[in-house]
Design a protein around this motif. Structure first.
Motif, PDB file in Angstrom:
ATOM      1  N   GLY A 195       0.804  -1.217   0.000  1.00  0.00           N
ATOM      2  CA  GLY A 195       0.000   0.000   0.000  1.00  0.00           C
ATOM      3  C   GLY A 195       0.837   1.267   0.000  1.00  0.00           C
ATOM      4  O   GLY A 195       0.430   2.293  -0.555  1.00  0.00           O
ATOM      5  N   GLN A 196       2.009   1.212   0.599  1.00  0.00           N
ATOM      6  CA  GLN A 196       2.879   2.386   0.664  1.00  0.00           C
ATOM      7  C   GLN A 196       3.505   2.722  -0.687  1.00  0.00           C
ATOM      8  O   GLN A 196       3.994   3.822  -0.897  1.00  0.00           O
ATOM      9  CB  GLN A 196       3.987   2.168   1.691  1.00  0.00           C
ATOM     10  N   LEU A 197       3.485   1.759  -1.610  1.00  0.00           N
ATOM     11  CA  LEU A 197       4.100   1.971  -2.919  1.00  0.00           C
ATOM     12  C   LEU A 197       3.166   2.638  -3.917  1.00  0.00           C
ATOM     13  O   LEU A 197       3.608   3.101  -4.964  1.00  0.00           O
ATOM     14  CB  LEU A 197       4.597   0.633  -3.477  1.00  0.00           C
ATOM     15  N   GLU A 198       1.873   2.691  -3.579  1.00  0.00           N
ATOM     16  CA  GLU A 198       0.900   3.310  -4.478  1.00  0.00           C
ATOM     17  C   GLU A 198       1.224   4.786  -4.663  1.00  0.00           C
ATOM     18  O   GLU A 198       1.541   5.492  -3.716  1.00  0.00           O
ATOM     19  CB  GLU A 198      -0.512   3.148  -3.923  1.00  0.00           C
ATOM     20  N   GLY A 199       1.158   5.239  -5.914  1.00  0.00           N
ATOM     21  CA  GLY A 199       1.424   6.638  -6.218  1.00  0.00           C
ATOM     22  C   GLY A 199       2.892   6.975  -6.366  1.00  0.00           C
ATOM     23  O   GLY A 199       3.239   8.107  -6.674  1.00  0.00           O
ATOM     24  N   ASN A 214       6.762   6.123  -8.145  1.00  0.00           N
ATOM     25  CA  ASN A 214       7.247   5.857  -9.502  1.00  0.00           C
ATOM     26  C   ASN A 214       7.622   4.386  -9.649  1.00  0.00           C
ATOM     27  O   ASN A 214       8.800   4.029  -9.800  1.00  0.00           O
ATOM     28  CB  ASN A 214       8.443   6.766  -9.797  1.00  0.00           C
ATOM     29  N   THR A 215       6.603   3.520  -9.567  1.00  0.00           N
ATOM     30  CA  THR A 215       6.823   2.082  -9.662  1.00  0.00           C
ATOM     31  C   THR A 215       5.568   1.378 -10.164  1.00  0.00           C
ATOM     32  O   THR A 215       4.463   1.887 -10.015  1.00  0.00           O
ATOM     33  CB  THR A 215       7.251   1.504  -8.290  1.00  0.00           C
ATOM     34  N   VAL A 216       5.776   0.238 -10.783  1.00  0.00           N
ATOM     35  CA  VAL A 216       4.684  -0.646 -11.182  1.00  0.00           C
ATOM     36  C   VAL A 216       4.993  -1.999 -10.573  1.00  0.00           C
ATOM     37  O   VAL A 216       6.124  -2.482 -10.649  1.00  0.00           O
ATOM     38  CB  VAL A 216       4.595  -0.781 -12.725  1.00  0.00           C
ATOM     39  N   ILE A 217       4.009  -2.598  -9.941  1.00  0.00           N
ATOM     40  CA  ILE A 217       4.218  -3.893  -9.302  1.00  0.00           C
ATOM     41  C   ILE A 217       3.578  -4.975 -10.142  1.00  0.00           C
ATOM     42  O   ILE A 217       2.362  -4.945 -10.363  1.00  0.00           O
ATOM     43  CB  ILE A 217       3.652  -3.891  -7.864  1.00  0.00           C
TER      44      ILE A 217
END
Length: 185
Positions: free
Chosen positions: A171-175, A177-180
């Protein structure tokens, strides 16, 4: 002669100065960061060896912040002191300043922290004298490094590859500069 049980940071503080030459520069004409790292390692070794009375090796470099570029022709001065002591290790704090020798203007260019380990004649880790803290800044520096050491241990445990909890962080990675796109193997 036996080593004292405690030494003050003042007793083993080191200062070196060196004029920056064109041979020290990178392709953009600034002093090469690798050359500064080389000098940082030298002064960390000298400071740690003076404090411990033994040969010392670099165990880690905590942080090297290049704050401002250093120009050819500037006089670089590095100031090193022992900020923290463990049983066989020391954290050496280093401040790098560059002086324009024509104008006298001095700028803070770098701050670094090197962990150095003392070695005996057989290459085994050797005990180091503790720190006698005389000034408020000595206490602040010691406590800051003690806290950083504790933070590193917690971080190593939290991000251990075998026990890392990915769900805690997705959840912390949302928004950002990354795509999971997770794969199962």
């Amino acid at each position: 002669m036996d080593q004292p049980a405690y030494k003050t940071p003042r007793e083993t503080r080191m200062v070196i100065s060196e004029l920056m030459l064109p041979s020290h520069s990178n392709f953009s004409g600034k002093i090469h960061g690798g050359y500064i790292l080389h000098l940082l390692d030298q002064i960390a070794f000298a400071c740690a060896s003076k404090h411990s009375g033994n040969y010392c090796v670099t165990a880690s470099v905590d942080k090297v912040n290049f704050i401002q570029p250093i120009e050819v022709g500037e006089l670089v001065t590095m100031k090193a002191s022992v900020n923290y002591t463990g049983r066989t290790s020391m954290v050496i704090g280093i401040r790098v300043e560059a002086e324009n020798i024509q104008t006298g203007v001095i700028k803070h260019c770098n701050s670094s922290y090197f962990t150095m380990v003392a070695k005996d004649e057989l290459g085994k880790n050797a005990a180091v004298p503790g720190l006698k803290l005389e000034y408020k800044q000595d206490v602040r520096r010691f406590v800051e490094r003690m806290r950083k050491k504790d933070d590193y241990k917690r971080s190593e445990q939290e991000f251990d590859a075998k026990t890392f909890d990915i769900e805690k962080y997705l959840g912390q990675l949302e928004g950002l500069n990354t795509v999971i796109e997770l794969k199962t193997s």
